[in-house]
Scaffold this motif. Structure first.
Motif, PDB file in Angstrom:
ATOM      1  N   LEU A 170       5.662   3.203  -6.090  1.00 59.27           N
ATOM      2  CA  LEU A 170       5.578   2.159  -5.069  1.00 59.27           C
ATOM      3  C   LEU A 170       5.513   0.776  -5.706  1.00 59.27           C
ATOM      4  O   LEU A 170       6.101  -0.184  -5.196  1.00 59.27           O
ATOM      5  N   LEU A 171       4.805   0.660  -6.830  1.00 59.45           N
ATOM      6  CA  LEU A 171       4.716  -0.620  -7.528  1.00 59.45           C
ATOM      7  C   LEU A 171       6.079  -1.055  -8.045  1.00 59.45           C
ATOM      8  O   LEU A 171       6.353  -2.257  -8.169  1.00 59.45           O
ATOM      9  N   ALA A 172       6.957  -0.084  -8.312  1.00 61.71           N
ATOM     10  CA  ALA A 172       8.297  -0.411  -8.788  1.00 61.71           C
ATOM     11  C   ALA A 172       9.249  -0.752  -7.654  1.00 61.71           C
ATOM     12  O   ALA A 172      10.160  -1.559  -7.833  1.00 61.71           O
ATOM     13  N   VAL A 173       9.040  -0.160  -6.471  1.00 55.87           N
ATOM     14  CA  VAL A 173      10.008  -0.297  -5.380  1.00 55.87           C
ATOM     15  C   VAL A 173       9.601  -1.367  -4.368  1.00 55.87           C
ATOM     16  O   VAL A 173      10.451  -2.110  -3.864  1.00 55.87           O
ATOM     17  N   VAL A 174       8.313  -1.466  -4.062  1.00 53.42           N
ATOM     18  CA  VAL A 174       7.865  -2.344  -2.974  1.00 53.42           C
ATOM     19  C   VAL A 174       8.184  -3.823  -3.217  1.00 53.42           C
ATOM     20  O   VAL A 174       8.689  -4.494  -2.308  1.00 53.42           O
ATOM     21  N   PRO A 175       7.921  -4.403  -4.401  1.00 55.21           N
ATOM     22  CA  PRO A 175       8.175  -5.850  -4.563  1.00 55.21           C
ATOM     23  C   PRO A 175       9.611  -6.279  -4.290  1.00 55.21           C
ATOM     24  O   PRO A 175       9.825  -7.222  -3.520  1.00 55.21           O
ATOM     25  N   PRO A 176      10.643  -5.631  -4.864  1.00 55.29           N
ATOM     26  CA  PRO A 176      12.003  -6.079  -4.545  1.00 55.29           C
ATOM     27  C   PRO A 176      12.393  -5.840  -3.102  1.00 55.29           C
ATOM     28  O   PRO A 176      13.083  -6.673  -2.495  1.00 55.29           O
ATOM     29  N   VAL A 177      11.953  -4.714  -2.522  1.00 55.76           N
ATOM     30  CA  VAL A 177      12.277  -4.442  -1.115  1.00 55.76           C
ATOM     31  C   VAL A 177      11.620  -5.484  -0.211  1.00 55.76           C
ATOM     32  O   VAL A 177      12.262  -6.023   0.715  1.00 55.76           O
ATOM     33  N   ALA A 178      10.351  -5.787  -0.451  1.00 58.38           N
ATOM     34  CA  ALA A 178       9.658  -6.792   0.357  1.00 58.38           C
ATOM     35  C   ALA A 178      10.303  -8.165   0.193  1.00 58.38           C
ATOM     36  O   ALA A 178      10.403  -8.929   1.161  1.00 58.38           O
TER      37      ALA A 178
END
Length: 209
Positions: free
Chosen positions: A174-182
């Protein structure tokens, strides 16, 4: 590059080249031996890519997937960034900057190795979103800006704390995926404000009244 070529602003490349040469000279004078370690680090990142990209994460989340979701996401994002880049070729600088922020946010999700430490490149997108929120809503602008800024800081920090003492794959992913998606969602949330022509003085006067 699309913006520079379409508008024939070659002086941008000249200025970039001169700045790059000066920075390289300074870096070699202060630390002459950085070249080979840097090349080794780049090659190491390339070799680590198969287990640190979006495809690997999605395979863990959906082990029985029949189609490559990551490949679909990658093709979609590349197409979106290309279309937005072409649309920004003759636009004003704010839209060009918005498109550049979109490209930086989409980059970790197109199949390259994901390193959360590199997400410092998402800060310009966050600053742009906050600036547009500040410009769009005059009433309670400080409160609105804070309500957007706080989750962008708190959520990644909380996910990071969950992985400090005990390794939990879900929180790491989640730490890898959430920032760019957000970041992509935030940019498209404010897209109309970035794409439209900047306000003229008369519009700003009406807003203040």
């Amino acid at each position: 590059l699309i913006f520079i070529v379409s508008n024939r602003r070659w002086h941008v490349l000249t200025g970039f080249g001169m700045s790059l040469i000066i920075m390289l000279i300074i870096s070699f004078l202060t630390h002459p031996g950085w070249g080979l370690p840097y090349i080794r680090a780049v090659l190491s990142n390339l070799f680590q890519g198969p287990n640190l990209n979006l495809d690997h994460i999605i395979q863990i989340w959906f082990p029985n997937e029949r189609i490559s979701i990551a490949s679909v996401v990658s093709i979609f994002l590349v197409a979106v960034v290309f279309i937005e880049s072409v649309g920004a070729a003759q636009a004003h600088f704010r839209r060009v900057f918005w498109t550049a922020c979109l490209a930086l946010a989409a980059m970790p999700l197109i199949g390259l190795a994901i390193f959360p430490s590199n997400y410092v490149v998402l800060l310009p997108a966050l600053v742009l979103v906050l600036a547009m929120v500040w410009d769009r809503w005059a009433r309670f602008r400080a409160l609105r800006t804070a309500l957007i800024l706080i989750p962008f800081i708190v959520v990644p920090f909380v996910l990071y704390l969950q992985t400090v003492y005990v390794y939990v794959p879900l929180y790491t992913d989640l730490l890898a995926v959430v920032p760019p998606v957000a970041t992509i969602l935030a940019l498209y949330w404010m897209r109309w404000w970035a794409v439209r022509t900047p306000r003229i003085w008369a519009d700003q006067f009406k807003l203040r009244k």
